[in-house]
Design an enzyme around this catalytic site. Sequence first.
Site, PDB file in Angstrom:
ATOM      1  N   THR A  64       1.463  -6.442  -4.431  1.00 33.32           N
ATOM      2  CA  THR A  64       2.420  -7.238  -3.654  1.00 33.32           C
ATOM      3  C   THR A  64       3.690  -6.443  -3.400  1.00 33.32           C
ATOM      4  O   THR A  64       4.074  -5.630  -4.226  1.00 33.32           O
ATOM      5  CB  THR A  64       2.831  -8.522  -4.411  1.00 33.32           C
ATOM      6  OG1 THR A  64       1.741  -9.418  -4.429  1.00 33.32           O
ATOM      7  CG2 THR A  64       3.990  -9.216  -3.748  1.00 33.32           C
ATOM      8  N   THR A  65       4.299  -6.652  -2.274  1.00 34.93           N
ATOM      9  CA  THR A  65       5.684  -6.247  -2.105  1.00 34.93           C
ATOM     10  C   THR A  65       6.419  -7.420  -1.483  1.00 34.93           C
ATOM     11  O   THR A  65       5.990  -7.950  -0.459  1.00 34.93           O
ATOM     12  CB  THR A  65       5.813  -5.041  -1.153  1.00 34.93           C
ATOM     13  OG1 THR A  65       4.927  -4.024  -1.595  1.00 34.93           O
ATOM     14  CG2 THR A  65       7.233  -4.494  -1.154  1.00 34.93           C
TER      15      THR A  65
END
Lengths: 284, 205
Positions: A64-65
């Site tokens: 995830t970012t």
Amino acid sequence: MWGCTFAEKNEDVRDHEEFKADYLHEPVVSQFSFPLPPLGIQPKEFVGAHFGKELKNLQFRKGTTTLAFLYEPATPADQGGIIIAVDSRASAGEYISSKSVMKILDIGDRMVATMAGGAADCQFWTRVVAKYCTLYELREKAPITVAAASKYFANVLYGYKGQGLSVGSMVCGYDKRGPAIFKVDSEGDRSSLNVCSVGSGSLNAYGILDQHYKPKMTDEEAKQLGWRAIMHATYRDSGSGGVCNLVHISPEGKTRYPGRDVSQLYYEFAAELGRDIAYDPRDD
Amino acid sequence: MSIMSYNGGTVLAMAGNECVCIATDLRFGEQMTTVAVDQKKVHKISDKVYVGLAGFASDAKTVLEKINFRKGLYELRENRKLKPEVLATMISNLCYQHRFGSFFTEPLVAGLDPITSKPYICAMDTIGCIAAPRDFVAVGTGQEYLLGVCETFWRENMNADDLFEATAQSILSALERDAASGWGAVVYTITKDNVNVRTIKARMD
């Protein structure tokens, strides 16, 4: 409280005080009951023993970012506020289980939470927070502050500390005190930040944010910064990818922008810089 | 994460009518981080024989050097061109010699017989068990995705153009779902007259 109806009580003897006691109390922090493993086995150990320590198939994790930052308008024509930008990949190990996850979850009209860590944990507990915020607003006749909502979130997560929850969320919104971002995680941390990023690609995103962030920006500059930081993070971090979803929260309200393909963004960016990214294969 | 997926990477070979295709992605990573996007995993061994090495990059490099050494020795001693079958057996023996402490790389051989132009493709595990089907083989982190998608793209007796198309589409599909591979691909089309090398534009995330 649930399942109880008005008919169960005689309307005549119901007085105002009794009604208040029944329905106008502060919602309890959590009325959920989760069955625990038998024989006093710790939940974390139980899950570890059955699914392996990596928990690969149990939940989407790691990849995830997410980022969010506050900014002031640079000109009177701009609104300022908060930019929230996230990627859309869900991965289990190196398997990309989804390319189109919405990681910005609504909490209220002018508040959102981002999602990093276990997808189910984030979705469920964000829903619980959203419910709390709605009930709060009905009871108090005023929208909840970001500080209060995030503190409730952090308290709930702290209550389950050590039981294996995996949540890294940013609660972002605009309230009577102005814009605010609170980073909340399953360790029980809660911190107020101006520039914030969470997830496996967060270090890459910070690289871009720290380089280009200014406290005063135009709305367009701020959006470009959000897209660019997510694009660079997805390029280097194999756990992030897909499209970049972006939300702008201003004093006026919340604007959601349609997802932009990060791969497309990368090629546009390379063209803009005039960088030659074509790989010239050698036959050796 | 296992050592086989520490660096990531995928190689695919498909066989057609008097032609073979071998494709590789370009990513070189360290676990979740992409370090380079110009690392091809397919290497030329002789005119029409190529080898693909997926897995742990450091071991793949060592194995490639050992393969080139043995191939050089073979050609000098036997004074004839190397057939892909022979190379495959050679690599298999090399791998099995390290049975009790193997290289963490899965080799793949693709090529045409230097005389008859008969296509040959094979893959092996880390200790040299050869599997040489007549349709397609894949090794690396994207192996499972590839085998599934190749099953629909592969047709009997494809010509060089169709084979290239099938190979390129297959590897691109696999890269969509494999986080450890991608960032571009290279496809080698080996026919009896020439070898065509083409870069494929892929997603950069």
